[in-house]
Design an enzyme around this catalytic site. Sequence first.
Site, PDB file in Angstrom:
ATOM      1  N   LYS A  77       0.842  -1.207   0.000  1.00 40.51           N
ATOM      2  CA  LYS A  77       0.000   0.000   0.000  1.00 40.51           C
ATOM      3  C   LYS A  77       0.874   1.252   0.000  1.00 40.51           C
ATOM      4  O   LYS A  77       1.913   1.287   0.672  1.00 40.51           O
ATOM      5  CB  LYS A  77      -0.904  -0.044   1.238  1.00 40.51           C
ATOM      6  CG  LYS A  77      -1.979   1.041   1.273  1.00 40.51           C
ATOM      7  CD  LYS A  77      -2.881   0.846   2.489  1.00 40.51           C
ATOM      8  CE  LYS A  77      -4.002   1.856   2.562  1.00 40.51           C
ATOM      9  NZ  LYS A  77      -4.884   1.643   3.729  1.00 40.51           N
TER      10      LYS A  77
ATOM     11  N   SER B 258      -9.740   1.295   2.904  1.00 44.29           N
ATOM     12  CA  SER B 258      -8.961   2.099   2.010  1.00 44.29           C
ATOM     13  C   SER B 258      -7.867   1.342   1.256  1.00 44.29           C
ATOM     14  O   SER B 258      -7.320   1.866   0.296  1.00 44.29           O
ATOM     15  CB  SER B 258      -8.296   3.240   2.791  1.00 44.29           C
ATOM     16  OG  SER B 258      -7.439   2.709   3.788  1.00 44.29           O
TER      17      SER B 258
ATOM     18  N   SER C 152      -9.704  -1.075   7.117  1.00 45.06           N
ATOM     19  CA  SER C 152      -9.224  -0.905   5.746  1.00 45.06           C
ATOM     20  C   SER C 152      -8.522  -2.095   5.124  1.00 45.06           C
ATOM     21  O   SER C 152      -8.207  -2.059   3.940  1.00 45.06           O
ATOM     22  CB  SER C 152      -8.294   0.297   5.664  1.00 45.06           C
ATOM     23  OG  SER C 152      -9.065   1.458   5.540  1.00 45.06           O
TER      24      SER C 152
HETATM   25  N1  GLN Z   1     -13.111   3.347   6.333  1.00 44.00           N
HETATM   26  C1  GLN Z   1     -12.541   3.824   7.540  1.00 44.00           C
HETATM   27  C2  GLN Z   1     -12.218   5.299   7.422  1.00 44.00           C
HETATM   28  O1  GLN Z   1     -12.542   5.846   6.440  1.00 44.00           O
HETATM   29  C3  GLN Z   1     -11.326   3.032   7.909  1.00 44.00           C
HETATM   30  C4  GLN Z   1     -10.111   3.477   7.241  1.00 44.00           C
HETATM   31  C5  GLN Z   1      -8.922   2.676   7.609  1.00 44.00           C
HETATM   32  O2  GLN Z   1      -9.005   1.635   8.248  1.00 44.00           O
HETATM   33  N2  GLN Z   1      -7.787   3.202   7.227  1.00 44.00           N
HETATM   34  O3  GLN Z   1     -11.706   5.915   8.282  1.00 44.00           O
END
Ligand code: GLN
Length: 467
Positions: free
Chosen positions: A56, A131, A155
């Site tokens: 990532k 994400s 994410s």
């Molecule tokens: N979807 C969650 C957010 O938008 C989690 C994001 C993540 O785990 N980085 O914050």
Amino acid sequence: MSVVSKIQTVLDNAERLNPILNSFLSIERESALMRANELDSVESTAPLHGVAVAVKDNICTQGTRTSCGSRILGNYAAHYDATAISRLRSAGALIVGKTNMDEFAMGSSNETSAFGTVKNPWDTGRVPGGSSGGSAAAVASGVVDVSLGSETGGSVRQPASLCGVYGLKPTYGRISRYGLVAFASSLDNIGVFGRTPTDIANVLGVISGRDPLDSTSADVPVPDYSAALDTSVKGMRIGVPRALFGEGLDPEVRASVGSAIEEYAAMGAEIVDVELPHAKYGIAVYYIIATAEASSNLARFDGVRYGFRAEDARELRQMYFRTREEGFGAEVKRRIMLGTYVLSSGYYDAYYSKAQKVRALVKRDYVNAFTQCDVIATPTSPSVAFRLGERSDDPLAMYLSDIYTVSANLAGIPAISIPCGLSTERLPIGLQFIGNAWSEPVLLNLAQKFEAAHPDKEKPPVHVDLT
Ligand code: GLN
């Protein structure tokens, strides 16, 4: 087969699929082949000899761009390796590319990336989740067997679920965060995607463990995760919080997760009812704490220290303003504003400090539940992959995608998403197991049981094995 020819295939596949999926922000052909050549010239018993890993783009890799999916770091090349990366490299793995992501890991669909949305290999009209959607799609499409993502509130698990692969979020402190660009430091973890639980076990064993460069990394011995994969589940108590299987849950997801739990019962596990009375506050608490921490972590992107700087500013403050105005996307700005608000002197007690108290209650729910069961089973995501654009104008609907995942981050405990079936539209469904701190071997073993029972899983339409 030589490492060079294997890596050549991986790189070719990545390049071929990227115009369709957009899962890679950079494909590191030159450095990967150079490293492959070196690996071919030595006899090696390194645990990940020649394994291709996609990473990532918020995990620093020396000399290559680490953009966090943001314009503000669009031209930033990291000058050091994250600890997880240096450990991968020492174990013989190769970094073949950096994967697309929601900007600064804020999102559940990959649509907040400054570099275009990732497409779901199961249906390119749908999101891959977020994400870490690029890392999930890279594994689901068969380009790599394993990839690294990051977790702040789901994410890794949520995109794993939407793309039909395994995704593990380990215990807080299990993997060093050194070199992981911070979003919300008390919640952030590096996580691992794999085509199989074995892939995850092998990578986890290498990258876990105490790191003097991260004071929150834990000094807890790293077990042999692969050795844990053939333990019987007989007598294991699986807790099911039935109250969370109600409103808002797609009936097909409920049915599929329910029948997966039945399969474990048939293998000898005992199913028990548990309650997590504060789980319903998880989203609210998460979006206060995560935005508060993000607003302070992202203060460092000011046009002076890293990456992008707005041109033509007449004086310093204007340079800050313009850099941040032009460099950050809408979701990141929304989070910074929310975070600044909940930390402001007039509202600190009402929001941030209250959220910290409720976070303690969410944690306590788990402590209580784990007196009655060994692991907790829930869906990973309330729905299958949604259509591109479907939720992008409705931040609240997007935030609710995280309902089953955020509480493990709030509690700092590990959880895994297991691909447990397909919907009638042939979209993947994920089963989540949440365990006690340091129970990664238990979670991986549970995943392995499901994998062994379903050896011939359907592949997505966009997949490198298919012509
Ligand atoms: N979807 C969650 C957010 O938008 C989690 C994001 C993540 O785990 N980085 O914050």
